[in-house]
Scaffold this active site. Sequence first.
Site, PDB file in Angstrom:
ATOM      1  N   ILE A   7      11.189   4.554   7.269  1.00  0.00           N
ATOM      2  CA  ILE A   7      10.630   3.200   7.268  1.00  0.00           C
ATOM      3  C   ILE A   7       9.367   3.189   6.413  1.00  0.00           C
ATOM      4  CG2 ILE A   7       9.734   1.291   8.662  1.00  0.00           C
ATOM      5  CD1 ILE A   7      11.197   2.431  11.066  1.00  0.00           C
ATOM      6  N   SER A  12       1.678  -0.239  10.256  1.00  0.00           N
ATOM      7  CA  SER A  12       1.192  -1.442  10.940  1.00  0.00           C
ATOM      8  C   SER A  12       2.308  -2.466  11.061  1.00  0.00           C
ATOM      9  CB  SER A  12      -0.013  -2.044  10.203  1.00  0.00           C
ATOM     10  OG  SER A  12       0.397  -2.775   9.071  1.00  0.00           O
ATOM     11  N   GLY A  13       2.004  -3.548  11.776  1.00  0.00           N
ATOM     12  CA  GLY A  13       2.873  -4.721  11.828  1.00  0.00           C
ATOM     13  C   GLY A  13       4.323  -4.444  12.165  1.00  0.00           C
ATOM     14  N   TYR A 190       4.015 -12.957  -4.411  1.00  0.00           N
ATOM     15  CA  TYR A 190       4.609 -12.406  -3.184  1.00  0.00           C
ATOM     16  C   TYR A 190       6.002 -12.991  -2.953  1.00  0.00           C
ATOM     17  CZ  TYR A 190       5.506 -11.854   1.830  1.00  0.00           C
ATOM     18  OH  TYR A 190       6.093 -11.580   3.046  1.00  0.00           O
TER      19      TYR A 190
END
Length: 315
Positions: A7, A12-13, A190
């Site tokens: 991964i 985080s997140g 983004y």
Amino acid sequence: RKGTVVITGASSGLGLATAKALAETGKWHVIMACRDFLKAERAAKSVGMSKESYTIMHLDLASLDSVRQFVENFKRSGRPLDVLVCNAAVYQPTAREPSFTADGFELSVGTNHLGHFLLSRLLLDDMKQSDYPSKRLIIVGSITGNTNTLAGNVPPKANLGDLRGLQGGLNGLNSSSMIDGGDFDGAKAYKDSKVCNMLTMQEFHRRYNEDTGITFASLYPGCIATTGLFREHIPLFRLLFPPFQKFITKGFVSEEDAGKRLAQVVSDPSLTKSGVYWSWNKNSASFENQLSQEASNAEKARKVWEVSEKLVGLA
Ligand code: NDP
């Protein structure tokens, strides 16, 4: 045997919540592919992941050398690769000027798309060799790149145009730093990068699903309004965005629940269909969602693939 899942951005997140959810099942060994070793170690500890459930390996997606180094290190570890999750991302909605990766690509597209593109291309052979019964390559997408949704219609909208900026190397020198050749806009960069992510997943599916049996999938986990993704946004936005998503749009999902959703795409026996963009309804049931016209354009997917190959040195 346990499955091995890599991964990216697991410090985080969403990435961390997914790592935790998978580690807890006892059926997965999680390779946390992170740019900050110490942060990743602290993060794993803070959510209570047991020591033998994970390995941290350095990966900076904003450097193609680092991506190649990671792949070498992973191969040397001798572990099989069963599932790869391309999750890491940067988002710079308030940046006035573009910043660039080690190789000189605009940072959002360079990290979110090009870094992951090289990583997944280089690791495909390892996945082919694994004897795991359900091998998967998952690239995290987003609703914001999908102009067939309300959220995707908040300006600036994603638009790859004719890819002239990408073709020029996205370097802000002899080409634009934006894929479509326009002026820099961090929020748009983004969204464009997420369209590339969703197109890449579909191109992988077309090229490799039949021959390899690998499942290629993308997803929109819901609006996880509390993650570090919004760290560069203005303070007022960061204050109001979570309650806005909770009470007004009702698209809010906690990091923990979003992690469970992505963990489903990694390991649920019912989510093996390839070429799919998963979403979840109000009752948290998964369904195959529709992508916008641009994010499902096969011709564009092929072009993005071919141009990206050149930029990362594969062609
Ligand atoms: P976070 O900012 O919490 O997590 C992003 C992760 O990416 C961090 O671990 C970060 O590392 C890592 N990362 C950033 N740059 C690099 C790099 N150059 N090399 C390696 N790792 C890097 O955000 P989220 O958890 O929200 O985002 C995860 C995914 O979910 C993204 O793909 C995002 O687009 C997607 N998503 C998020 C939504 C949301 O509402 N939050 C909605 C839809 C999709 P570090 O910890 O070192 O900073």
